[in-house]
Scaffold this motif. Structure first.
Motif, short mmCIF file in Angstrom:
data_model
loop_
_atom_site.label_atom_id
_atom_site.label_comp_id
_atom_site.label_asym_id
_atom_site.label_seq_id
_atom_site.Cartn_x
_atom_site.Cartn_y
_atom_site.Cartn_z
N ALA A 1 2.32 1.77 -3.43
CA ALA A 1 1.31 2.24 -4.38
C ALA A 1 1.00 3.73 -4.20
O ALA A 1 0.75 4.45 -5.16
N SER A 2 1.06 4.17 -2.95
CA SER A 2 0.74 5.60 -2.68
C SER A 2 1.96 6.48 -2.65
O SER A 2 1.86 7.69 -2.44
N LYS A 3 3.16 5.86 -2.84
CA LYS A 3 4.42 6.60 -2.82
C LYS A 3 4.53 7.49 -1.58
O LYS A 3 4.82 8.67 -1.66
N SER A 4 4.30 6.85 -0.41
CA SER A 4 4.20 7.60 0.84
C SER A 4 5.52 7.75 1.57
O SER A 4 5.56 8.32 2.65
N LYS A 5 6.63 7.30 1.00
CA LYS A 5 7.90 7.30 1.72
C LYS A 5 8.28 8.68 2.24
O LYS A 5 8.77 8.82 3.35
N GLN B 1 0.83 -1.21 0.00
CA GLN B 1 0.00 0.00 0.00
C GLN B 1 0.86 1.26 0.00
O GLN B 1 0.58 2.24 -0.70
N ALA B 2 1.94 1.23 0.78
CA ALA B 2 2.84 2.38 0.84
C ALA B 2 3.52 2.60 -0.51
O ALA B 2 3.69 3.75 -0.96
N LYS C 1 6.33 11.40 2.59
CA LYS C 1 5.25 12.26 3.08
C LYS C 1 5.46 12.60 4.55
O LYS C 1 6.01 11.84 5.29
#
Length: 313
Positions: A307-311, A304-305, A313
């Motif tokens: 896919a959302s490119k949350s690194k 999920q991380a 954020k």
């Protein structure tokens, strides 16, 4: 259930002799001591149950945060024999709680814990029974510290003797205004026996540990934060608007939330790698970290991380 299956697979693949297998075996079996040390858990339980009073209450919340309450206010929340057995049973429950992420330990009625109930202590004052009680509580508190839950002791009022030792079996300690942690063992002609000295050295260093044990110092919140025994000081209960207040338990849960926010498998993995780093030699801790990493790599939270490119954020 998934983590239990992973545990079985890892134990099987390691042949039961790898670092991760050893750590998991220690965490799941909970045995710091065995029969070779003269440790018979059922025998000790039977002896301790002969001294009733109070209870250890456990609330497991849907949020993944559990609250463990030491409940014997008539004795300043001192541990009776039956409460020692209660504690071990509550630790067993938490070991099997796969959805858990965090744990708050508190005392009932405005104080933390005053150690052992002296009535029980007098009744088991011979060295043999004292050693058995020591092994039982070391076992329970070591298992408590090894839980894959991030834990915090909410210290209100006094944490004395064994109560002070209990705080060291948590990952963090938060103190209320006016509270005190005191290792009073010297005044009783004793040293800590529930693992508190060994853990204290790791928390505050050997020199500070000598001062706290040798001086039986009363550690207030300011000193506790200064030497690293406490991780924060809570505010007095505040008005929360709409006629409500923010009590100490809610403040502690809010504080803990910053470290437990996120999927349970990830938070539990964080605690496991830290436990390995604390307990194992470096080479074994590194291998354990690799194995734990493998349980979350490609997992739902990781995918999920990605896919959302949350690194960042």
């Amino acid at each position: 259930m998934v983590l239990c299956a992973v545990r079985r697979l890892l134990l099987k693949s390691s042949g039961g002799c790898g670092a991760w297998a050893r750590l998991l075996q220690r965490q799941s079996s909970g045995c710091v001591y065995s029969g070779s040390h003269g440790f018979n858990q059922e025998e000790i339980r039977e002896k301790l149950r002969a001294f009733p009073g109070g209870s250890i209450d456990l609330l497991q919340q849907e949020s993944g945060i559990a609250v463990l309450t030491i409940n014997n206010p008539a004795r300043m929340n001192a541990f009776s024999g039956s409460m020692m057995v209660d504690l071990e049973e509550r630790v067993s429950q938490l070991e099997n709680w796969t959805d858990g992420k965090g744990l708050i330990i508190q005392g009932a009625a405005g104080t933390f814990c005053s150690g052992s109930d002296l009535n029980a202590v007098r009744a088991i004052s011979n060295p043999q029974d004292g050693m058995k009680m020591c092994m039982f509580m070391q076992d329970a508190l070591t298992r408590l510290l090894r839980l894959p839950l991030i834990s915090v002791a909410l210290v209100e009022g006094r944490a004395l003797g064994g109560g002070a030792e209990l705080t060291t079996a948590c990952d963090f300690r938060l103190m209320a205004p006016g509270s005190v942690i005191q290792f009073v063992h010297k005044h009783m002609g004793l040293v800590p026996g529930w693992g508190g000295a060994a853990r204290l050295v790791r928390v505050v260093g050997s020199q500070n540990a000598l001062k706290l044990l040798g001086g039986a110092l009363k550690v207030d919140p300011e000193l506790a934060v200064q030497i690293g025994l406490a991780d924060g000081v809570l505010d007095a209960p505040q008005e929360a608007g709409e006629g409500g207040t923010i009590g100490l338990p809610q403040q502690a849960e809010n504080w803990l939330h910053r470290y437990t926010k996120g999927p349970a498998p990830v938070i539990r993995a964080v605690k496991r790698v830290v436990s390995a780093g604390r307990e194992l030699p470096l080479s074994e801790a590194l291998r354990t970290e690799k194995e734990v990493f493998g349980t979350v790599w490609g997992g739902p939270a990781n995918l999920q991380a990605l896919a959302s490119k949350s690194k960042h954020k």
